[in-house]
Design a protein around this motif. Sequence first.
Motif, mmCIF file in Angstrom:
data_model
loop_
_atom_site.group_PDB
_atom_site.id
_atom_site.type_symbol
_atom_site.label_atom_id
_atom_site.label_comp_id
_atom_site.label_asym_id
_atom_site.label_seq_id
_atom_site.Cartn_x
_atom_site.Cartn_y
_atom_site.Cartn_z
ATOM 1 N N TRP A 38 -56.646 -0.046 -34.564
ATOM 2 C CA TRP A 38 -57.049 -0.625 -36.463
ATOM 3 C C TRP A 38 -56.239 0.235 -37.564
ATOM 4 O O TRP A 38 -55.033 -0.171 -38.274
ATOM 5 C CB TRP A 38 -58.250 -0.230 -36.963
ATOM 6 C CG TRP A 38 -59.177 -0.622 -37.991
ATOM 7 C CD1 TRP A 38 -59.330 -1.466 -38.647
ATOM 8 C CD2 TRP A 38 -58.739 0.990 -38.871
ATOM 9 N NE1 TRP A 38 -58.927 -1.004 -40.382
ATOM 10 C CE2 TRP A 38 -58.841 -0.262 -39.966
ATOM 11 C CE3 TRP A 38 -58.147 1.883 -39.194
ATOM 12 C CZ2 TRP A 38 -58.556 0.744 -42.046
ATOM 13 C CZ3 TRP A 38 -57.900 2.499 -40.659
ATOM 14 C CH2 TRP A 38 -58.780 1.685 -41.607
ATOM 15 N N GLU A 39 -55.272 0.846 -37.353
ATOM 16 C CA GLU A 39 -53.956 2.304 -38.191
ATOM 17 C C GLU A 39 -52.902 1.822 -37.757
ATOM 18 O O GLU A 39 -51.699 1.818 -38.623
ATOM 19 C CB GLU A 39 -53.889 3.365 -37.343
ATOM 20 C CG GLU A 39 -55.441 4.016 -38.003
ATOM 21 C CD GLU A 39 -55.411 5.750 -37.532
ATOM 22 O OE1 GLU A 39 -54.417 6.524 -36.471
ATOM 23 O OE2 GLU A 39 -56.450 6.669 -37.741
ATOM 24 N N SER A 40 -52.905 1.008 -37.162
ATOM 25 C CA SER A 40 -51.270 0.179 -36.255
ATOM 26 C C SER A 40 -51.484 -1.244 -36.571
ATOM 27 O O SER A 40 -50.201 -1.860 -36.732
ATOM 28 C CB SER A 40 -51.200 0.215 -34.531
ATOM 29 O OG SER A 40 -51.594 -0.163 -34.273
ATOM 30 N N LYS A 41 -52.511 -1.630 -37.273
ATOM 31 C CA LYS A 41 -52.173 -2.913 -37.744
ATOM 32 C C LYS A 41 -52.676 -4.039 -36.509
ATOM 33 O O LYS A 41 -51.596 -4.484 -36.985
ATOM 34 C CB LYS A 41 -51.186 -3.251 -38.563
ATOM 35 C CG LYS A 41 -51.759 -2.661 -39.972
ATOM 36 C CD LYS A 41 -50.642 -2.656 -41.413
ATOM 37 C CE LYS A 41 -51.048 -2.500 -42.013
ATOM 38 N NZ LYS A 41 -51.226 -0.442 -43.052
ATOM 39 N N GLY A 42 -53.291 -3.369 -35.396
ATOM 40 C CA GLY A 42 -53.223 -4.265 -34.360
ATOM 41 C C GLY A 42 -51.509 -4.792 -33.557
ATOM 42 O O GLY A 42 -51.798 -5.492 -32.695
ATOM 43 N N ALA A 43 -50.896 -3.283 -33.345
ATOM 44 C CA ALA A 43 -49.851 -3.098 -32.679
ATOM 45 C C ALA A 43 -49.752 -3.446 -31.087
ATOM 46 O O ALA A 43 -51.043 -2.966 -30.583
ATOM 47 C CB ALA A 43 -48.739 -1.693 -32.740
ATOM 48 N N PRO A 44 -48.998 -3.904 -30.883
ATOM 49 C CA PRO A 44 -49.254 -4.686 -28.994
ATOM 50 C C PRO A 44 -49.629 -3.929 -28.315
ATOM 51 O O PRO A 44 -50.454 -3.969 -27.078
ATOM 52 C CB PRO A 44 -48.003 -5.647 -28.983
ATOM 53 C CG PRO A 44 -47.132 -6.316 -30.462
ATOM 54 C CD PRO A 44 -48.101 -5.022 -31.029
ATOM 55 N N HIS A 45 -48.619 -2.918 -28.678
ATOM 56 C CA HIS A 45 -49.273 -1.292 -27.539
ATOM 57 C C HIS A 45 -49.961 -0.978 -27.206
ATOM 58 O O HIS A 45 -51.350 -0.939 -26.221
ATOM 59 C CB HIS A 45 -47.899 -0.688 -27.507
ATOM 60 C CG HIS A 45 -48.667 1.343 -26.965
ATOM 61 N ND1 HIS A 45 -48.323 1.059 -25.251
ATOM 62 C CD2 HIS A 45 -49.181 2.091 -26.856
ATOM 63 C CE1 HIS A 45 -48.900 1.666 -24.660
ATOM 64 N NE2 HIS A 45 -49.134 2.588 -25.817
ATOM 65 N N TRP A 46 -51.137 -1.091 -28.667
ATOM 66 C CA TRP A 46 -52.384 -0.532 -28.683
ATOM 67 C C TRP A 46 -53.731 -1.039 -28.383
ATOM 68 O O TRP A 46 -54.570 -0.905 -27.629
ATOM 69 C CB TRP A 46 -53.307 0.107 -30.529
ATOM 70 C CG TRP A 46 -52.193 1.303 -30.469
ATOM 71 C CD1 TRP A 46 -50.975 1.042 -31.390
ATOM 72 C CD2 TRP A 46 -51.558 2.443 -29.550
ATOM 73 N NE1 TRP A 46 -50.298 2.290 -31.413
ATOM 74 C CE2 TRP A 46 -51.228 3.143 -30.355
ATOM 75 C CE3 TRP A 46 -52.508 3.051 -28.791
ATOM 76 C CZ2 TRP A 46 -51.198 4.268 -30.382
ATOM 77 C CZ3 TRP A 46 -52.469 4.040 -27.867
ATOM 78 C CH2 TRP A 46 -51.604 5.267 -28.482
ATOM 79 N N VAL A 47 -53.276 -2.903 -28.035
ATOM 80 C CA VAL A 47 -53.831 -3.978 -28.297
ATOM 81 C C VAL A 47 -54.310 -3.642 -26.595
ATOM 82 O O VAL A 47 -54.961 -4.070 -25.493
ATOM 83 C CB VAL A 47 -53.740 -4.973 -28.348
ATOM 84 C CG1 VAL A 47 -54.501 -5.871 -28.384
ATOM 85 C CG2 VAL A 47 -54.176 -4.924 -30.189
ATOM 86 N N LYS A 48 -53.246 -4.022 -25.853
ATOM 87 C CA LYS A 48 -52.850 -3.739 -24.415
ATOM 88 C C LYS A 48 -53.698 -2.606 -23.781
ATOM 89 O O LYS A 48 -54.265 -2.286 -22.862
ATOM 90 C CB LYS A 48 -51.942 -3.681 -24.428
ATOM 91 C CG LYS A 48 -50.684 -4.523 -22.426
ATOM 92 C CD LYS A 48 -49.700 -3.918 -22.170
ATOM 93 C CE LYS A 48 -49.392 -4.354 -21.119
ATOM 94 N NZ LYS A 48 -47.197 -4.809 -20.782
ATOM 95 N N MET A 49 -53.342 -2.125 -24.585
ATOM 96 C CA MET A 49 -54.217 -0.632 -23.399
ATOM 97 C C MET A 49 -55.214 -0.175 -24.110
ATOM 98 O O MET A 49 -56.480 0.323 -22.919
ATOM 99 C CB MET A 49 -52.893 0.793 -24.712
ATOM 100 C CG MET A 49 -52.114 1.320 -24.304
ATOM 101 S SD MET A 49 -51.223 1.502 -22.755
ATOM 102 C CE MET A 49 -51.876 2.808 -22.529
ATOM 103 N N THR A 50 -55.859 -1.059 -24.778
ATOM 104 C CA THR A 50 -57.495 -0.850 -25.167
ATOM 105 C C THR A 50 -57.927 -2.419 -24.164
ATOM 106 O O THR A 50 -59.166 -2.239 -23.798
ATOM 107 C CB THR A 50 -57.548 -1.828 -26.667
ATOM 108 O OG1 THR A 50 -57.479 -0.315 -27.791
ATOM 109 C CG2 THR A 50 -59.082 -1.791 -26.899
ATOM 110 N N GLU A 51 -56.951 -3.626 -23.473
ATOM 111 C CA GLU A 51 -57.977 -4.189 -23.033
ATOM 112 C C GLU A 51 -57.863 -3.186 -21.513
ATOM 113 O O GLU A 51 -58.488 -4.066 -20.795
ATOM 114 C CB GLU A 51 -57.015 -5.119 -22.812
ATOM 115 C CG GLU A 51 -57.136 -6.272 -24.556
ATOM 116 C CD GLU A 51 -56.079 -7.577 -24.374
ATOM 117 O OE1 GLU A 51 -54.775 -7.450 -23.359
ATOM 118 O OE2 GLU A 51 -56.018 -7.787 -25.277
#
Length: 155
Positions: A38-51
Amino acid sequence: MGEAVPYHEHPIVMEVADWTFIDATMDNEIQGLREQQWESKGAPHWVKMTEMAESIRQAGWDQLPDWPETYDGLQSWPPPGMTQAMKLTARQWGLVVSSLERWATVGAEEESSNEATNLRIAALIRDRFTGQATVRCPPSDLNGDSGGAALDQMT
């Protein structure tokens, strides 16, 4: 030493009670990752790590079909000493180890009684993974580096 096949699963035999602790740790980790996302506005790295973190929890549920569906059910499950060969990819195991170690640090700062358990399970995974690894495994971490260091120390 070669690279691990990205989707090859590595079984690690452990007590199911330890897996329930990993599941809870990954639940905490997912919350933190969603905040970073959320803080990174959906940066791909954080999306991938969450998944990936979500896939670890799902893998556990899939491999333990008698996993209770209620909080009350978890109070008497698993039976003491129950073991299971849990299978995850090298990157998933890397995220598990780095999460356990990170939450051990958080626990130490907050004087949590879970610090020793986090470190014990992380060491167990490192030991058992290293015993079967024949390739250098690509780790995962939460510092924005998809290469990371969690499993580097394991191989």
